[in-house]
Design a protein around this motif. Structure first.
Motif, PDB file in Angstrom:
ATOM      1  N   ILE A  12       0.836  -1.201   0.000  1.00 49.04           N
ATOM      2  CA  ILE A  12       0.000   0.000   0.000  1.00 49.04           C
ATOM      3  C   ILE A  12       0.869   1.248   0.000  1.00 49.04           C
ATOM      4  CG2 ILE A  12      -1.611   1.317   1.437  1.00 49.04           C
ATOM      5  CD1 ILE A  12      -3.018  -1.292   2.024  1.00 49.04           C
ATOM      6  N   SER A  20       3.712   1.497  -1.520  1.00 47.47           N
ATOM      7  CA  SER A  20       4.116   1.704  -2.912  1.00 47.47           C
ATOM      8  C   SER A  20       3.002   2.359  -3.706  1.00 47.47           C
ATOM      9  CB  SER A  20       4.466   0.360  -3.561  1.00 47.47           C
ATOM     10  OG  SER A  20       5.532  -0.240  -2.887  1.00 47.47           O
ATOM     11  N   MET A  21       1.780   1.915  -3.447  1.00 50.12           N
ATOM     12  CA  MET A  21       0.663   2.461  -4.193  1.00 50.12           C
ATOM     13  C   MET A  21       0.465   3.940  -3.873  1.00 50.12           C
ATOM     14  SD  MET A  21      -3.356   1.517  -3.993  1.00 50.12           S
ATOM     15  CE  MET A  21      -3.600   0.139  -5.067  1.00 50.12           C
ATOM     16  N   THR A  53       2.649   6.376  -5.478  1.00 45.25           N
ATOM     17  CA  THR A  53       2.439   6.719  -6.890  1.00 45.25           C
ATOM     18  C   THR A  53       1.455   7.875  -7.033  1.00 45.25           C
ATOM     19  OG1 THR A  53       0.580   5.219  -7.267  1.00 45.25           O
ATOM     20  CG2 THR A  53       2.784   4.280  -7.511  1.00 45.25           C
ATOM     21  N   LEU A  72     -13.151  -0.578   1.520  1.00 43.78           N
ATOM     22  CA  LEU A  72     -13.199  -2.032   1.511  1.00 43.78           C
ATOM     23  C   LEU A  72     -12.169  -2.611   0.567  1.00 43.78           C
ATOM     24  CD1 LEU A  72     -17.044  -2.429   1.661  1.00 43.78           C
ATOM     25  CD2 LEU A  72     -15.382  -2.895   3.474  1.00 43.78           C
ATOM     26  N   LYS A  73     -12.003  -3.906   0.701  1.00 44.05           N
ATOM     27  CA  LYS A  73     -10.980  -4.608  -0.048  1.00 44.05           C
ATOM     28  C   LYS A  73     -11.116  -4.466  -1.568  1.00 44.05           C
ATOM     29  CE  LYS A  73     -13.944  -8.607   0.439  1.00 44.05           C
ATOM     30  NZ  LYS A  73     -14.120  -9.908   1.057  1.00 44.05           N
ATOM     31  N   ASP A  74     -12.330  -4.202  -2.019  1.00 46.41           N
ATOM     32  CA  ASP A  74     -12.525  -4.158  -3.464  1.00 46.41           C
ATOM     33  C   ASP A  74     -12.367  -2.764  -4.054  1.00 46.41           C
ATOM     34  OD1 ASP A  74     -12.927  -6.847  -3.878  1.00 46.41           O
ATOM     35  OD2 ASP A  74     -14.960  -6.703  -3.091  1.00 46.41           O
ATOM     36  N   THR A  75     -11.851  -1.884  -3.232  1.00 43.92           N
ATOM     37  CA  THR A  75     -11.649  -0.509  -3.681  1.00 43.92           C
ATOM     38  C   THR A  75     -10.674  -0.455  -4.853  1.00 43.92           C
ATOM     39  OG1 THR A  75     -11.860   0.112  -1.371  1.00 43.92           O
ATOM     40  CG2 THR A  75     -11.078   1.796  -2.878  1.00 43.92           C
ATOM     41  N   GLN A  76     -10.960   0.454  -5.783  1.00 40.75           N
ATOM     42  CA  GLN A  76     -10.028   0.696  -6.867  1.00 40.75           C
ATOM     43  C   GLN A  76      -8.984   1.701  -6.397  1.00 40.75           C
ATOM     44  OE1 GLN A  76      -9.959  -0.437 -10.105  1.00 40.75           O
ATOM     45  NE2 GLN A  76     -11.741  -1.798  -9.893  1.00 40.75           N
ATOM     46  N   LYS A  77      -7.802   1.534  -6.948  1.00 43.77           N
ATOM     47  CA  LYS A  77      -6.705   2.455  -6.665  1.00 43.77           C
ATOM     48  C   LYS A  77      -7.157   3.917  -6.741  1.00 43.77           C
ATOM     49  CE  LYS A  77      -2.058   3.315  -8.551  1.00 43.77           C
ATOM     50  NZ  LYS A  77      -1.018   2.755  -9.439  1.00 43.77           N
ATOM     51  N   GLU A  78      -7.884   4.226  -7.800  1.00 45.96           N
ATOM     52  CA  GLU A  78      -8.305   5.607  -8.010  1.00 45.96           C
ATOM     53  C   GLU A  78      -9.222   6.091  -6.897  1.00 45.96           C
ATOM     54  OE1 GLU A  78      -8.518   3.207 -10.309  1.00 45.96           O
ATOM     55  OE2 GLU A  78      -6.699   3.797 -11.393  1.00 45.96           O
TER      56      GLU A  78
END
Lengths: 214, 214
Positions: free
Chosen positions: B18, B20-21, B24, B107-113
């Motif tokens: 996370i 690293s993400m 960005t 939640l876990k299914d969140t998109q990066k954006e």
DNA sequence: AGGCTAAAAGGGGTTTTTCCTGTTTTTTAG
DNA sequence: CTAAAAAACAGGAAAAACCCCTTTTAGCCT
């Protein structure tokens, strides 16, 4: 030239986070991410250019998909290296992954640098060091783990999920439109098949093997 | 100038991924990561330079540490925004996190954006949209969730863990050096306290609330 | 058509769990 | 030290779970 990696994980956030991490590595680049084994098959078959050098597969995908995915990749694309990522613990699953052909596994407490080193080792030596341990592991634990390739029927799965609730067997029978005696049969056969003594044992098995997710 | 973020998660691999993400993202930079609430306290108290704008706290840390951590941060550093990250599901825990002062959850299914957008919103509007929903949520579900601040005694915890095994109550009694009738008492009082009908219900409660980890 | 097999259903029993009703013992507080 | 509260313990009954073994049903085979 960078090595290509594909990340498979049903949790979008995690697969994307790992993607970001891998992209910070000098020699590696994530091609794309997948949410499950099915997507892997689609992408692989869609274009031969999309075949990566390494696939990072999360062990924790519902209903054994981590294992199936690994088997499929190993069978169809023997040149692709599969590395299992176990974010949460998964007991026997990890052994099954290795048996299915994964070339190594990494646990949740891995350091970033270890992941990078593992990826490098895989590409340069063809294996990550856990590979050596694998067979020993498989042998030593085989009595419990390797032959436990239990195959369930539809109804058994359905029953196990319902057994993870507060319903009585009689109520489960009603919901499945079956006689309570049939349910008795399901239970007894599962008890012996899975070597458990009672319903709690069954529940624990279902949870550990992702048949039921609390 | 970038906003600073701290990631708290007991899984090294995930917190680093996370990190690293987040790194960005244009406007954000991870200061450091922590493995638990204790580390957060140390780092915060060590130097005012260590206080970030946002803390990303994983809900899934053993024995309620996600909540305690949030409470501590909110109490001691009211200017720091806490965002709960629920990698795995956590039912009532997420409500408790919000009640403890977390400003939103992902939640876990969140998109990066979405994560990036949430972080931006927090810094620019002071809250992420879930904040608005929070109180409503807390009210509407309060009958079940908010007053469920059940306090367990040592023996109740011990019993619940043993109940998650294949032992009979008689065997549990032996292991706890108590009369089977006392165990009956523990069980019955837990049944009413937790509003469950049978042992499977108890087991499920223990697992969902991290009292027992399969 | 007869025979085979697996799933479904049943009979009848023991053990465990669940749910009441209490009582005794230990801890705690004033 | 004593009253009150909490923890431990109990008897008994009904329900559910567990276990073994048999019978029916349904689909398949050649």
């Amino acid at each position: 030239m960078k090595y290509s990696v594909v990340v498979v994980d049903d949790h979008t956030l995690l697969s994307q986070a790992i993607e970001s991490m891998v992209n910070t590595f000098d020699k590696f680049k994530v091609l794309y991410t997948c949410k499950n084994g099915g997507e892997v098959q689609e992408k692989f078959q869609a274009s031969p250019r999309n075949i990566p050098d390494i696939v990072l597969v999360d062990v924790n995908m519902p209903v054994m998909n981590g294992i199936e995915t690994t088997e499929w990749i190993v069978a169809n694309y023997p040149n692709v290296h599969v590395l299992a990522l176990s974010v949460e613990d998964a007991d026997g699953t990890i052994l099954k992954m290795l048996k299915a052909g994964a070339i190594g596994y990494l646990l949740k407490d891995t350091q970033k640098e270890v992941l990078e080193k593992a990826l490098l080792e895989i590409m340069e030596n063809g294996f990550y060091h856990t590979r050596n341990v694998t067979n020993l592991l498989l042998d030593s634990v085989s009595g419990k783990s390797s032959k436990n390739q239990v195959n369930f029927k539809e109804n058994e799965i359905k029953f196990m999920r319902l057994a993870c609730s507060e319903l009585t067997y009689k109520e489960i029978a009603e919901r499945m439109f079956l006689s309570p005696k049939t349910i008795d049969g399901y239970r007894d056969s599962l008890f012996t098949k899975l070597d458990v003594r009672n319903r709690v044992g069954l529940v624990m098995y279902a949870i550990k093997n992702k048949i039921f997710t609390p």
